[in-house]
Design a protein around this motif. Structure first.
Motif, PDB file in Angstrom:
ATOM      1  N   GLY A  21      -0.464   1.888  14.570  1.00  0.00           N
ATOM      2  CA  GLY A  21      -1.630   2.011  13.689  1.00  0.00           C
ATOM      3  C   GLY A  21      -1.249   2.428  12.283  1.00  0.00           C
ATOM      4  O   GLY A  21      -1.899   3.302  11.698  1.00  0.00           O
ATOM      5  N   ALA A  22      -0.210   1.801  11.736  1.00  0.00           N
ATOM      6  CA  ALA A  22       0.178   2.109  10.344  1.00  0.00           C
ATOM      7  C   ALA A  22      -1.034   1.919   9.432  1.00  0.00           C
ATOM      8  O   ALA A  22      -1.207   2.630   8.450  1.00  0.00           O
ATOM      9  N   ARG A  23      -1.890   0.947   9.793  1.00  0.00           N
ATOM     10  CA  ARG A  23      -3.132   0.705   9.039  1.00  0.00           C
ATOM     11  C   ARG A  23      -4.355   0.828   9.961  1.00  0.00           C
ATOM     12  O   ARG A  23      -5.308   0.054   9.859  1.00  0.00           O
ATOM     13  N   ASP A  25       0.840  -1.195   0.000  1.00  0.00           N
ATOM     14  CA  ASP A  25       0.000   0.000   0.000  1.00  0.00           C
ATOM     15  C   ASP A  25       0.887   1.262   0.000  1.00  0.00           C
ATOM     16  O   ASP A  25       0.403   2.361  -0.228  1.00  0.00           O
ATOM     17  N   ASN A  26       2.176   1.075   0.244  1.00  0.00           N
ATOM     18  CA  ASN A  26       3.126   2.183   0.126  1.00  0.00           C
ATOM     19  C   ASN A  26       3.487   2.488  -1.319  1.00  0.00           C
ATOM     20  O   ASN A  26       4.109   3.510  -1.601  1.00  0.00           O
ATOM     21  N   ASN A  27       3.145   1.581  -2.224  1.00  0.00           N
ATOM     22  CA  ASN A  27       3.477   1.813  -3.631  1.00  0.00           C
ATOM     23  C   ASN A  27       2.444   2.692  -4.326  1.00  0.00           C
ATOM     24  O   ASN A  27       2.658   3.149  -5.439  1.00  0.00           O
ATOM     25  N   PHE A  70       7.815  11.947  10.034  1.00  0.00           N
ATOM     26  CA  PHE A  70       7.886  11.561   8.628  1.00  0.00           C
ATOM     27  C   PHE A  70       7.462  10.125   8.352  1.00  0.00           C
ATOM     28  O   PHE A  70       6.947   9.837   7.285  1.00  0.00           O
ATOM     29  N   ASN A  71       7.735   9.227   9.272  1.00  0.00           N
ATOM     30  CA  ASN A  71       7.442   7.823   8.945  1.00  0.00           C
ATOM     31  C   ASN A  71       7.100   6.993  10.186  1.00  0.00           C
ATOM     32  O   ASN A  71       7.216   7.456  11.322  1.00  0.00           O
ATOM     33  N   GLY A  72       6.683   5.778   9.918  1.00  0.00           N
ATOM     34  CA  GLY A  72       6.196   4.899  10.972  1.00  0.00           C
ATOM     35  C   GLY A  72       7.295   4.404  11.894  1.00  0.00           C
ATOM     36  O   GLY A  72       7.065   4.212  13.092  1.00  0.00           O
ATOM     37  N   THR A  73       8.460   4.182  11.350  1.00  0.00           N
ATOM     38  CA  THR A  73       9.577   3.725  12.177  1.00  0.00           C
ATOM     39  C   THR A  73       9.892   4.773  13.246  1.00  0.00           C
ATOM     40  O   THR A  73      10.088   4.439  14.426  1.00  0.00           O
ATOM     41  N   ALA A  74       9.910   6.035  12.844  1.00  0.00           N
ATOM     42  CA  ALA A  74      10.160   7.108  13.805  1.00  0.00           C
ATOM     43  C   ALA A  74       9.008   7.222  14.799  1.00  0.00           C
ATOM     44  O   ALA A  74       9.233   7.363  16.008  1.00  0.00           O
TER      45      ALA A  74
HETATM   46  C1  LIG Z   1       4.476   0.323   7.079  1.00  0.00           C
HETATM   47  C2  LIG Z   1       4.440   0.026   8.536  1.00  0.00           C
HETATM   48  C3  LIG Z   1       5.022   0.900   9.457  1.00  0.00           C
HETATM   49  C4  LIG Z   1       5.767   2.157   9.045  1.00  0.00           C
HETATM   50  O1  LIG Z   1       6.919   1.930   8.346  1.00  0.00           O
HETATM   51  P1  LIG Z   1       7.833   3.105   7.736  1.00  0.00           P
HETATM   52  O2  LIG Z   1       8.409   2.479   6.515  1.00  0.00           O
HETATM   53  O3  LIG Z   1       8.850   3.439   8.744  1.00  0.00           O
HETATM   54  O4  LIG Z   1       6.937   4.264   7.463  1.00  0.00           O
HETATM   55  C5  LIG Z   1       4.882   0.626  10.801  1.00  0.00           C
HETATM   56  N1  LIG Z   1       4.190  -0.444  11.227  1.00  0.00           N
HETATM   57  C6  LIG Z   1       3.617  -1.306  10.366  1.00  0.00           C
HETATM   58  C7  LIG Z   1       2.822  -2.455  10.893  1.00  0.00           C
HETATM   59  C8  LIG Z   1       3.729  -1.101   8.994  1.00  0.00           C
HETATM   60  O5  LIG Z   1       3.155  -1.961   8.147  1.00  0.00           O
END
Ligand SMILES: *Cc1c(COP(=O)(O)O)cnc(C)c1O
Length: 360
Positions: free
Chosen positions: A176-178, A12-14, A63-67
């Motif tokens: 809650g990425a999704r 879904d990131n694509n 910026f992103n989920g990892t952060a």
């Molecule tokens: C995509 C995702 C993230 C965020 O990942 P980033 O690439 O850092 O934005 C976090 N948790 C889950 C469950 C994901 O699928």
């Protein structure tokens, strides 16, 4: 020759940016405004998130989920603490040690289950396994909604986990990425599956929902948000032109676009899952409850699909082929894929396909 496809099922990131986010960014692109989040659009976006959750929470855009995950976990833990999560959790498998890094050493303790969800008894067992000072002291339970295998915690399961977590003196973190996909599928109010169920901090995904970039860290327990802005800055996660990170949230939250997009992705996944499950030899590996389908496909079918230009991942989570639907997936993408699986299944049955069939 490989068929070029405008859309695929890899991630879904694509997917591109949804129109509501794009328009909001365009509207934000007007004149000079204060930087680093002191602008009115950022205020409004925080307010929109508070409205949705019907509570006074602290909101930060990164910026992103990892952060989002690793910085929020770092603010819930000290270096000698530990975080309990599922063995397939993104924080464990896909963040390159960022939670450990930003927390200065907090250890991740994994638990197992067949459905991607953290079982309450495993949390209890992990907490009670040891209470001496040689064990990394459990401080957080981290769960993912929807999970890495596309399943959902029900509101009752969340309430149960929340009560257990708080009863043990731990905090509850929700990746809650999704989250939008979960909310659209459960059709409940956002508060019911967050702070009312005991969630202390939510990493609310924007990117997979249709933003260009950005997640919101939402602290329902405001105490835990103390000095969080310093963590963001230190980690290089404080956006200087913040309006471009915050305004798109206004675009997707206004008029419920975020939920419409998530619901659409979920519907495509349901269609894909039921179409595939009718094909002999195809096995759906997890209940399809959000926008992910995990299917066990024959190796010859997989290589045939790749040859026809389809993209999806075979290495995610517990194996099988992961097919992700997004806001822009179309019904005909789904039907074409199902048709190709049917076709390839037949031809691999009569062993007529020593070379992948070329089409179009
Ligand atoms: C995509 C995702 C993230 C965020 O990942 P980033 O690439 O850092 O934005 C976090 N948790 C889950 C469950 C994901 O699928």
């Amino acid at each position: 020759m490989k068929t070029l496809r405008p859309r695929n099922f890899a991630s879904d990131n694509n997917a591109p940016i949804c129109p509501e986010a794009w328009e909001a960014m365009q509207e934000a692109n007007d004149g000079h405004v204060p930087a680093y989040g002191s602008d009115s659009l950022t205020d409004k976006a925080c307010e929109a998130i508070r409205d949705i959750f019907e509570t006074d929470c602290e909101v930060f855009f990164v910026f992103n989920g990892t952060a989002a995950n690793s910085l929020s976990l770092a603010s819930l833990c000290r270096s000698y603490h530990s975080v309990i999560c599922h063995e397939l959790a993104h924080i464990e498998t896909d963040e390159c040690g960022a939670p450990e890094f930003y927390s200065g050493g907090s250890k991740i303790l994994v638990v197992q289950s067949n459905d991607g969800k953290v079982p309450p008894d495993a949390v209890e067992a992990t907490v009670h396994r040891r209470d001496d000072l040689h064990y990394p002291k459990p401080k957080v339970v981290s769960i993912t909604q929807s999970t890495e295998v596309g399943t959902l915690y029900t509101p009752a399961e969340l309430q149960n986990l929340g009560a257990l977590t708080h009863g043990l003196g731990l905090h509850l973190h929700l990746d809650g990425a999704r989250f939008a996909n979960a909310l659209a599928a459960l059709r409940c109010s956002p508060k019911e599956i967050t702070w009312r169920a005991g969630v202390d901090v939510l990493c609310l995904g924007g990117t997979k929902n249709g933003l260009a970039v950005g997640e919101a860290v939402v602290f329902f327990n405001k105490e835990l948000a103390k000095e969080f802005e310093f963590r963001c800055k230190q980690a290089g996660q404080l956006c200087s032109k913040m309006r471009y990170l915050s305004a798109p949230w206004l675009g997707i939250l206004k008029d419920g676009a975020w939920l419409r997009h998530a619901e659409h992705a979920n519907k495509c996944a349901t269609r894909l899952s039921s179409g595939l499950s009718n094909i002999p030899g195809v096995q759906i590996l997890f209940p399809t409850e959000a926008n992910a389908v995990f299917a066990k496909l024959d190796d010859r079918v997989i290589s045939g699909l790749y040859a026809r230009g389809w993209e999806f991942y075979d290495f995610i989570a517990a194996g099988g082929s992961r097919l992700m639907c997004s806001w822009d997936t179309t019904e005909s993408d789904v039907d074409d894929f199902i048709g190709d699986v049917q076709d390839l299944t037949k031809s691999s049955e009569d062993h007529s396909e020593s070379h992948p069939v070329l089409r179009h």
